[in-house]
Design an enzyme around this catalytic site. Structure first.
Site, PDB file in Angstrom:
ATOM      1  N   TYR A 101      -1.804  -0.265  11.119  1.00 13.64           N
ATOM      2  CA  TYR A 101      -1.982  -0.958   9.822  1.00 13.64           C
ATOM      3  C   TYR A 101      -0.781  -0.718   8.914  1.00 13.64           C
ATOM      4  CZ  TYR A 101      -3.312  -1.476   4.913  1.00 13.64           C
ATOM      5  OH  TYR A 101      -3.308  -1.791   3.574  1.00 13.64           O
TER       6      TYR A 101
ATOM      7  N   THR B  82       0.815  -1.212   0.000  1.00 11.39           N
ATOM      8  CA  THR B  82       0.000   0.000   0.000  1.00 11.39           C
ATOM      9  C   THR B  82       0.854   1.270   0.000  1.00 11.39           C
ATOM     10  OG1 THR B  82      -1.508   1.259   1.423  1.00 11.39           O
ATOM     11  CG2 THR B  82      -0.112  -0.315   2.531  1.00 11.39           C
ATOM     12  N   ASP B  83       0.297   2.344  -0.531  1.00  9.11           N
ATOM     13  CA  ASP B  83       0.994   3.637  -0.481  1.00  9.11           C
ATOM     14  C   ASP B  83       1.098   4.171   0.953  1.00  9.11           C
ATOM     15  OD1 ASP B  83      -1.689   4.340  -0.102  1.00  9.11           O
ATOM     16  OD2 ASP B  83      -1.736   5.871  -1.678  1.00  9.11           O
ATOM     17  N   GLU B  84       0.282   3.604   1.865  1.00 12.31           N
ATOM     18  CA  GLU B  84       0.288   4.123   3.242  1.00 12.31           C
ATOM     19  C   GLU B  84       1.627   3.915   3.942  1.00 12.31           C
ATOM     20  OE1 GLU B  84      -3.059   3.504   5.742  1.00 12.31           O
ATOM     21  OE2 GLU B  84      -4.478   3.723   4.092  1.00 12.31           O
TER      22      GLU B  84
ATOM     23  N   LYS C  40       2.150  -3.271   7.479  1.00 15.56           N
ATOM     24  CA  LYS C  40       2.410  -3.493   6.053  1.00 15.56           C
ATOM     25  C   LYS C  40       3.871  -3.130   5.721  1.00 15.56           C
ATOM     26  CE  LYS C  40      -0.074  -4.551   3.131  1.00 15.56           C
ATOM     27  NZ  LYS C  40      -0.500  -5.871   2.581  1.00 15.56           N
TER      28      LYS C  40
HETATM   29  P1  NAD Z   1      -9.895  -7.143   2.516  1.00 22.07           P
HETATM   30  O1  NAD Z   1      -9.870  -6.800   3.956  1.00 22.07           O
HETATM   31  O2  NAD Z   1     -11.125  -6.877   1.712  1.00 22.07           O
HETATM   32  O3  NAD Z   1      -9.573  -8.702   2.338  1.00 22.07           O
HETATM   33  C1  NAD Z   1      -8.562  -9.355   3.062  1.00 22.07           C
HETATM   34  C2  NAD Z   1      -8.755 -10.854   2.868  1.00 22.07           C
HETATM   35  O4  NAD Z   1      -7.693 -11.530   3.567  1.00 22.07           O
HETATM   36  C3  NAD Z   1     -10.067 -11.395   3.443  1.00 22.07           C
HETATM   37  O5  NAD Z   1     -10.683 -12.260   2.526  1.00 22.07           O
HETATM   38  C4  NAD Z   1      -9.634 -12.148   4.692  1.00 22.07           C
HETATM   39  O6  NAD Z   1     -10.478 -13.243   5.015  1.00 22.07           O
HETATM   40  C5  NAD Z   1      -8.239 -12.617   4.303  1.00 22.07           C
HETATM   41  N1  NAD Z   1      -7.385 -12.870   5.474  1.00 22.07           N
HETATM   42  C6  NAD Z   1      -7.192 -12.048   6.536  1.00 22.07           C
HETATM   43  N2  NAD Z   1      -6.358 -12.632   7.419  1.00 22.07           N
HETATM   44  C7  NAD Z   1      -6.013 -13.835   6.887  1.00 22.07           C
HETATM   45  C8  NAD Z   1      -5.160 -14.891   7.309  1.00 22.07           C
HETATM   46  N3  NAD Z   1      -4.497 -14.832   8.484  1.00 22.07           N
HETATM   47  N4  NAD Z   1      -5.006 -15.960   6.505  1.00 22.07           N
HETATM   48  C9  NAD Z   1      -5.678 -16.036   5.325  1.00 22.07           C
HETATM   49  N5  NAD Z   1      -6.510 -15.073   4.879  1.00 22.07           N
HETATM   50  C10 NAD Z   1      -6.658 -13.985   5.649  1.00 22.07           C
HETATM   51  O7  NAD Z   1      -8.634  -6.423   1.893  1.00 22.07           O
HETATM   52  P2  NAD Z   1      -8.452  -5.719   0.477  1.00 22.07           P
HETATM   53  O8  NAD Z   1      -8.943  -4.334   0.554  1.00 22.07           O
HETATM   54  O9  NAD Z   1      -8.916  -6.626  -0.585  1.00 22.07           O
HETATM   55  O10 NAD Z   1      -6.846  -5.631   0.437  1.00 22.07           O
HETATM   56  C11 NAD Z   1      -6.080  -6.728  -0.058  1.00 22.07           C
HETATM   57  C12 NAD Z   1      -4.610  -6.386   0.034  1.00 22.07           C
HETATM   58  O11 NAD Z   1      -4.340  -5.206  -0.725  1.00 22.07           O
HETATM   59  C13 NAD Z   1      -4.126  -6.088   1.449  1.00 22.07           C
HETATM   60  O12 NAD Z   1      -2.856  -6.661   1.601  1.00 22.07           O
HETATM   61  C14 NAD Z   1      -4.047  -4.570   1.511  1.00 22.07           C
HETATM   62  O13 NAD Z   1      -3.052  -4.155   2.411  1.00 22.07           O
HETATM   63  C15 NAD Z   1      -3.684  -4.252   0.095  1.00 22.07           C
HETATM   64  N6  NAD Z   1      -4.127  -2.926  -0.383  1.00 22.07           N
HETATM   65  C16 NAD Z   1      -5.432  -2.548  -0.235  1.00 22.07           C
HETATM   66  C17 NAD Z   1      -5.845  -1.321  -0.735  1.00 22.07           C
HETATM   67  C18 NAD Z   1      -7.283  -0.855  -0.611  1.00 22.07           C
HETATM   68  O14 NAD Z   1      -7.583   0.288  -0.945  1.00 22.07           O
HETATM   69  N7  NAD Z   1      -8.211  -1.695  -0.159  1.00 22.07           N
HETATM   70  C19 NAD Z   1      -4.918  -0.478  -1.373  1.00 22.07           C
HETATM   71  C20 NAD Z   1      -3.592  -0.902  -1.482  1.00 22.07           C
HETATM   72  C21 NAD Z   1      -3.212  -2.131  -1.005  1.00 22.07           C
HETATM   73  O1  DAU Z   2      -4.103   4.006   0.521  1.00 24.91           O
HETATM   74  C1  DAU Z   2      -4.360   2.643   0.449  1.00 24.91           C
HETATM   75  C2  DAU Z   2      -5.165   2.220   1.656  1.00 24.91           C
HETATM   76  O2  DAU Z   2      -6.488   2.725   1.473  1.00 24.91           O
HETATM   77  C3  DAU Z   2      -5.196   0.712   1.866  1.00 24.91           C
HETATM   78  O3  DAU Z   2      -3.895   0.264   2.141  1.00 24.91           O
HETATM   79  C4  DAU Z   2      -6.131   0.333   3.015  1.00 24.91           C
HETATM   80  O4  DAU Z   2      -6.228  -1.071   3.114  1.00 24.91           O
HETATM   81  C5  DAU Z   2      -7.499   0.920   2.744  1.00 24.91           C
HETATM   82  O5  DAU Z   2      -8.353   0.659   3.833  1.00 24.91           O
HETATM   83  C6  DAU Z   2      -7.408   2.422   2.484  1.00 24.91           C
HETATM   84  O6  DAU Z   2      -7.058   3.127   3.707  1.00 24.91           O
HETATM   85  P1  DAU Z   2      -7.760   4.514   4.102  1.00 24.91           P
HETATM   86  O7  DAU Z   2      -7.664   4.699   5.559  1.00 24.91           O
HETATM   87  O8  DAU Z   2      -7.295   5.606   3.229  1.00 24.91           O
HETATM   88  O9  DAU Z   2      -9.271   4.139   3.647  1.00 24.91           O
HETATM   89  P2  DAU Z   2     -10.692   4.391   4.326  1.00 24.91           P
HETATM   90  O10 DAU Z   2     -11.725   3.982   3.318  1.00 24.91           O
HETATM   91  O11 DAU Z   2     -10.791   3.804   5.689  1.00 24.91           O
HETATM   92  O12 DAU Z   2     -10.740   5.973   4.485  1.00 24.91           O
HETATM   93  C7  DAU Z   2     -10.556   6.828   3.365  1.00 24.91           C
HETATM   94  C8  DAU Z   2     -10.592   8.257   3.877  1.00 24.91           C
HETATM   95  O13 DAU Z   2     -11.929   8.549   4.328  1.00 24.91           O
HETATM   96  C9  DAU Z   2      -9.703   8.507   5.062  1.00 24.91           C
HETATM   97  O14 DAU Z   2      -9.174   9.817   4.980  1.00 24.91           O
HETATM   98  C10 DAU Z   2     -10.634   8.406   6.274  1.00 24.91           C
HETATM   99  C11 DAU Z   2     -11.941   8.919   5.723  1.00 24.91           C
HETATM  100  N1  DAU Z   2     -13.173   8.310   6.294  1.00 24.91           N
HETATM  101  C12 DAU Z   2     -13.259   6.958   6.330  1.00 24.91           C
HETATM  102  C13 DAU Z   2     -14.387   6.354   6.864  1.00 24.91           C
HETATM  103  C14 DAU Z   2     -14.490   4.848   6.920  1.00 24.91           C
HETATM  104  C15 DAU Z   2     -14.203   9.133   6.740  1.00 24.91           C
HETATM  105  O15 DAU Z   2     -14.126  10.365   6.668  1.00 24.91           O
HETATM  106  N2  DAU Z   2     -15.309   8.529   7.249  1.00 24.91           N
HETATM  107  C16 DAU Z   2     -15.438   7.172   7.351  1.00 24.91           C
HETATM  108  O16 DAU Z   2     -16.487   6.682   7.858  1.00 24.91           O
END
Ligand code: NAD
Ligand code: DAU
Length: 357
Positions: A151, A125-127, A155
């Site tokens: 988180y 992730t970019d985070e 990562k």
């Molecule tokens: P998500 O939370 O929707 O899904 C995570 C999945 O991992 C779930 O199906 C869960 O059951 C499984 N899991 C969790 N713990 C586990 C374990 N111990 N063993 C096996 N499976 C397990 O997540 P997502 O949003 O699809 O993100 C997927 C990946 O991409 C993550 O690594 C996250 O850090 C990365 N990522 C997410 C975003 C985003 O915006 N969502 C952006 C950049 C990177």
């Molecule tokens: O940047 C990549 C990341 O983006 C991934 O690595 C993470 O897995 C993913 O969860 C996401 O993280 P963020 O914290 O940026 O996403 P989130 O959807 O939780 O929040 C997006 C923005 O919105 C953040 O600035 C917080 C704000 N927010 C979020 C929620 C859930 C609100 O203002 N209200 C809310 O209820």
């Protein structure tokens, strides 16, 4: 290729599996997912009779299970999505994040090294780069790693482990860092699906702080295309940033959702800010664009329209989540079929439970 996809019942992992089946129908896919609260097997229902996909319910921390899968399924490459992924949950309880994101990734790496896997793609992730000021340049791959939430720290730790396996053992890793994804099948705790479903229900939309935190938004299909490019054409040992080139303050996203759902701004509620809330992410993905010929294609405006329509048309999917019913989907729809020995490609492996942490 035989692929192991960890976390394939989650949001991005499932979208990736669907896109791989379309683009590389000759490949076999084994999905390993523990089905935590974020894993949802009904997301994969359309693949339940696909003979090229096998689902295994299991934990990436289970070293014996992972080793057996790599061996028995003749796995060539791993795409590692499995993680605890929600920042707010990491603030409430960091230990699950340390366990899965750090120890789980280490467990996978060890098993993969022993099995001499040809490519290990770690989805990050970019985070991990930390937070930007308004006029700072976007994160490049050489930006210092400065995570600020449990988180992103977990990562970042996993990223360091992955790269250490390349430098120390010559193990063939690839690493991607992507910005905020949105699209079909996203769990409604994240900003966009939460706001969409609350707007549908005329419930308040909780905006943290002043709503001016900035994220870069990428449609999940563009992320999956980038992952495919890195998996197949990326240089071993390299980090590739992926992003949507669509920076927006949260309030813009919320207002766009209100407009798309025909609701007005009276639904917006400003709530207490997230502790340590990163102010801005912006990502420079020119390396992936120049080296791999990848580019994000879905505009944020089009992607948001499509996403709102997807949630409108797939109410059964999210109602099962809101009611909690999705948690028993696996037992009712898959385990029973297996017990009959009907040869369903969806299969459980013996789930030996957590062996680490
Ligand atoms: P998500 O939370 O929707 O899904 C995570 C999945 O991992 C779930 O199906 C869960 O059951 C499984 N899991 C969790 N713990 C586990 C374990 N111990 N063993 C096996 N499976 C397990 O997540 P997502 O949003 O699809 O993100 C997927 C990946 O991409 C993550 O690594 C996250 O850090 C990365 N990522 C997410 C975003 C985003 O915006 N969502 C952006 C950049 C990177
Ligand atoms: O940047 C990549 C990341 O983006 C991934 O690595 C993470 O897995 C993913 O969860 C996401 O993280 P963020 O914290 O940026 O996403 P989130 O959807 O939780 O929040 C997006 C923005 O919105 C953040 O600035 C917080 C704000 N927010 C979020 C929620 C859930 C609100 O203002 N209200 C809310 O209820």
């Amino acid at each position: 290729m035989n692929l192991l996809v960890t976390g394939g019942a989650g949001f991005i992992g499932a979208n990736f599996v669907y896109s791989q089946r379309q683009q590389h129908p000759q490949d076999r896919i084994v999905i390993l997912d523990a089905l935590t609260y974020a894993g949802n097997l009904s997301t994969l229902d359309a693949l339940s009779t696909d003979p090229a996909v096998r689902f295994v319910r299991g934990d990436i921390c289970d070293a014996a299970l992972v080793a057996a899968l790599l061996r028995d399924e003749h796995i060539d490459a791993i795409v590692h999505f499995a993680a605890e992924s929600h920042v707010d949950r990491s603030i409430l309880g960091p230990m699950d994040f340390v366990r899965t994101n750090v120890v789980g990734t280490a467990t996978l790496l060890e098993a993969a090294r022993a099995a001499k896997i040809a490519r290990f793609l770690h989805v990050s992730t970019d985070e991990v780069y930390g937070s930007l000021e308004p006029n700072d340049p976007a994160f490049s791959e050489t930006h210092p790693i400065q995570p600020r939430s449990p988180y992103s720290a977990s990562k970042a730790a996993s990223d360091h482990l992955v790269l250490s396996y390349f430098h120390t053992y010559g193990f063939p890793v690839l690493l991607t860092r992507c910005s905020n994804n949105y699209g079909p099948y996203q769990f409604p705790e994240k900003l966009i699906p939460l706001m969409v479903l609350n707007a549908f229900a005329n419930q308040p939309l909780p905006v943290y702080g002043d709503g001016m935190n900035v994220r870069d938004w990428i449609h999940v299909s563009d992320h999956c295309a980038g992952l495919d490019a890195v998996l197949r054409r990326g240089r071993i040992g390299e980090v590739y940033n992926l992003g949507g080139m669509a920076e927006r303050p949260n309030l813009d996203i919320v207002r766009a959702i209100l407009a798309l759902t025909g609701r007005d701004e009276s639904l917006i509620r400003y709530v207490t800010d997230r502790p340590g809330h990163d102010r801005r992410y912006a990502i420079d993905c020119s390396k992936a664009m120049n080296e791999l010929g990848w580019t994000p294609r879905v505009s944020l405006e089009q992607g948001l329209r499509d996403t709102v329509r997807w949630y409108r048309e797939n109410e059964a999917w999210w109602q099962r989540i809101r009611s909690g019913e999705y948690r028993t989907w696996f037992e009712r729809n898959y385990a029973a079929r297996l017990d009959t020995g009907s040869g369903s490609p969806a299969a459980t492996a013996k789930h030996s439970g957590a062996s680490c942490a």
